[in-house]
Design a protein around this motif. Structure first.
Motif: not given
Length: 241
Positions: A160-185
């Motif tokens: 994978y491209e490094a920029d894409f990998a970094a964006r993926c992790f940035a999105q995962i970091r967002g879940f540390g602020t509060y995200g939903f499990p799909e089952s909950h939603a």
């Protein structure tokens, strides 16, 4: 009215209900009555149950801070093509689509974030469980950062491209602020469906139930009564006798 609807008998495919929600007409409806949700509904224009699952989950700090909301809305509106970058051979070129296909290439649920790490970065079950625990401790966001280098380096190593990998992790970091499990939603979306059906087809019953349950929700009794009037409900003055 002689009816006895239940959670299992109310339709989840009623066009009139989705028309109402697509107008942002959701005062008093569990989970989608906040101003942020009301503003999002006309942009989402939900037409099926899974749209409500996404609606419940997308107006959360995790997706918002992870910059997931606008890409999803653009792709849903056909303004942007959903892209699914592929790893280098011999890895499965469709692995990203299999993880994110239902949400147009944008991770909106905690399960997707974990699956992304397992599939695209080859996390072991132990590492994935540690990531899950880090995402669940949104009061201590810093623990997620310990996975950044690990995930990006592993994704790059798989092609994978490094920029894409970094964006993926940035999105995962967002879940540390509060995200939903799909089952909950999905569970909440079912409640949205049933509440919306009552509001749409039996507005007087809906308003009465809300008033009998006060204090609750975002709205004062006067606002609930005004909304009921706007839905054609006859509201009589108080009879002190």
């Amino acid at each position: 009215r002689g009816l006895a609807p239940t959670m299992d008998t109310v339709s989840r495919d009623d066009p009139a209900v989705y028309d109402m929600l697509s107008r942002g007409d959701s005062i008093g409806v569990f989970q989608v009555e906040s101003r942020a949700q009301i503003n999002m509904l006309p942009r989402m224009k939900p037409r099926r149950f899974y749209d409500l699952v996404i609606q419940v989950a997308i107006v959360r700090p995790g997706p918002i801070q992870g910059d997931m909301v606008h890409p999803y809305l653009r792709r849903r509106a056909g303004l942007e093509v959903a892209e699914y970058p592929a790893p280098a051979p011999p890895h499965d070129p469709d692995e990203m689509r299999q993880v994110l296909g239902r949400t147009l290439g944008v991770p909106l649920f905690q399960e997707q974030a974990m699956k992304l790490a397992i599939v695209a970065a080859a996390f072991t079950p132990e590492e994935a469980n540690r990531l899950r625990r880090a995402m669940a401790t949104f009061r201590n966001v810093g623990t997620l950062d310990t996975f950044e280098r690990l995930m990006i380096d592993r994704m790059v190593a798989r092609g994978y491209e490094a920029d894409f990998a970094a964006r993926c992790f940035a999105q995962i970091r967002g879940f540390g602020t509060y995200g939903f499990p799909e089952s909950h939603a999905a569970s909440f979306a079912h409640l949205v469906c049933v509440s919306s059906w009552i509001k749409c087809h039996h507005p007087a019953v809906f308003a009465c139930a809300l008033l009998n349950s006060q204090p609750m929700g975002f709205y004062a009794p006067a606002q609930i009564v005004r909304d009921a009037r706007e839905h054609g409900v006859e509201v009589r003055p108080v009879d002190i006798n």
